[in-house]
Design an enzyme around this catalytic site. Sequence first.
Site, PDB file in Angstrom:
ATOM      1  N   GLU A   1       0.836  -1.208   0.000  1.00  0.00           N
ATOM      2  CA  GLU A   1       0.000   0.000   0.000  1.00  0.00           C
ATOM      3  C   GLU A   1       0.869   1.255   0.000  1.00  0.00           C
ATOM      4  O   GLU A   1       0.624   2.215   0.742  1.00  0.00           O
ATOM      5  CB  GLU A   1      -0.977  -0.026   1.188  1.00  0.00           C
ATOM      6  CG  GLU A   1      -1.989  -1.154   1.075  1.00  0.00           C
ATOM      7  CD  GLU A   1      -3.036  -1.166   2.182  1.00  0.00           C
ATOM      8  OE1 GLU A   1      -4.212  -1.423   1.881  1.00  0.00           O
ATOM      9  OE2 GLU A   1      -2.673  -0.903   3.346  1.00  0.00           O
TER      10      GLU A   1
ATOM     11  N   GLU B   1      -6.246  -7.899  -1.113  1.00  0.00           N
ATOM     12  CA  GLU B   1      -6.863  -7.968   0.205  1.00  0.00           C
ATOM     13  C   GLU B   1      -8.348  -7.674   0.053  1.00  0.00           C
ATOM     14  O   GLU B   1      -8.746  -6.519  -0.045  1.00  0.00           O
ATOM     15  CB  GLU B   1      -6.235  -6.959   1.183  1.00  0.00           C
ATOM     16  CG  GLU B   1      -4.837  -7.289   1.622  1.00  0.00           C
ATOM     17  CD  GLU B   1      -4.328  -6.329   2.699  1.00  0.00           C
ATOM     18  OE1 GLU B   1      -5.152  -5.566   3.253  1.00  0.00           O
ATOM     19  OE2 GLU B   1      -3.115  -6.345   2.957  1.00  0.00           O
TER      20      GLU B   1
END
Length: 583
Positions: free
Chosen positions: A159, A235
């Site tokens: 991320e 995710e």
Amino acid sequence: MEDRSFAVQDTFLLNGQPFQIISGAIHYFRVVPEYWLDRLEKLKAMGCNTVETYIPWNLHEPRKGTFCFEGLADVVRFVRLAQGLGLYVILRPSPYICAEWELGGLPAWLLAEDGMRLRTACPAFQAHVADYYRVLMDRLAPLQIARGGPVILMQLENEYGSYADDKEYLRWLRDLTRELGIDVPLVSADGASLECLKGGAVEGVAPTLTFGSRAEERLALLRARGWNGPLMCMEFWVGWFDYWGNGGHAAGDLEQSVQDLDKLLELGHVNLYMFEGGTSFGFMNGSNYYDRLTPDVTSYDYDAVLTEDGQITEKYRRYREVIAKYRPIPEVPLSAAPRRRAYGTLPVWERVGLFQVLDLLSTPVRGTHTRSMERLGQSYGYILYRSVLTAQDSLRLLRLCGANDRAQVFADGRPVVTLYDRELLEERELDLPVSNGTELDILVENMGRVNFGHRLEEQRKGIDQGVLINRHWHTQWDQYPLPLDNIGLLDFSRGYQEGLPAFYRLTFTAQELGDTFLDLSGWGKGCAFVNGFNLGRFWDIGPQRRLYVPAPLLRRGENEIILFETEGRTAGQAALLDQPDLG
């Protein structure tokens, strides 16, 4: 010999054939090794063909140059167990993982260095990453599919578009990973926005997304960024985590989640986050900080597909029905499932005060000003600062400069005040009379370093700069690091005073071993150890009310529980029950 390969083209190709990734996340470091096989079997039995895991740097290099790959840290064994079941593996070493894990997996010792800039092309940071990766990748490289292993993808950073946009760093990390023998496709994983995707992108690395809803809309962002390869949610958040005082256990919308999973599998590839969350044992929970500090609870149940202790849920059954539309569900004989057991009420047998055993647990470091945990070589737990007041006739104003998390102040062994979060940095009016020779103690707890966002570099714990008393620096401190990794040294004959931080010893006898849950009703705040193993933190503000105790931590015959409680809110007993209570 069979040609084994994995490639990224317009879709994923396994040995030259299209392959749909249906994966679930299991953090090996949040599940005792004795249960890894059970969790992996249940993953395969639900229809998944792949397992994904993060790799936390701070677990594997707890001190600079000291590496650990045993027990909970034996990632190679975890991967080989998955391979033995016919599962493929996605590894995410990153070196930052987030994961609601302490400092996002970065070692606390990085913060001891002045000028350290994390997750950027800072030469000092890069040097430490390179040292770690040389050791780590030497173990991971043989696990790749082309070398006979099950690893098909590896993630670069994590991320990153939510943190920075340092392309020099990303290219350097990519090239280092390749130089160290990693030849499987590399992927990124970023939040579901064009800005995040752009910030985390780097040449030669396939993009994936992280999100928990609106699957079709989010996957379309990859196409909007010009990506023509496979669409993957790295995710797919099936639940959420809990933090202390959040008012109740987080739970998702199952019906919506089932619909989103169906759409994901219709359009592309998925990794369920989490298949099983497990437990942030010890002091390894992370925290978030937006408008205030929110440390995460010990349980990482996450409202996942399996519960914290591996029980099959309705979510598991519903997800399996969806997956069955896209691939056959294999018949998987399950190993004997762990049983839950209750061992009843346990009285407190012995107790001893922290101040009475301080010299057994810690050797003080003398300093003119206070120093942070990291500068004293400590990463986790508590630290106590002690000094004698000689120039004051009152403690009117107190300020802890460069302090983090939570501090309890005592004068001659009497509680004065507890400061939390921003209160640590603000001037506090006390108006407490003191005499020449008053002993001042400040017990500071590291409640878990922030694991996400721009505050990573602000996570020195303890008191980093010094203590202002009545608006001037107070000097000459004895500093006692208390990582509590040596509780076997406790001497319960040393004495005890009610209302102060103390250790409590309980015992019980087990004839049959099973998973159980330590109920601490009536206790305030602290941490618990079972047979020397640090289970994690408890706090009566909830939502978590009981700590999970896996059966492999127990032994037939006598078992010992030690509680460290800091508030003076105690009960004369605890209990081991056969049900969790996550609030």
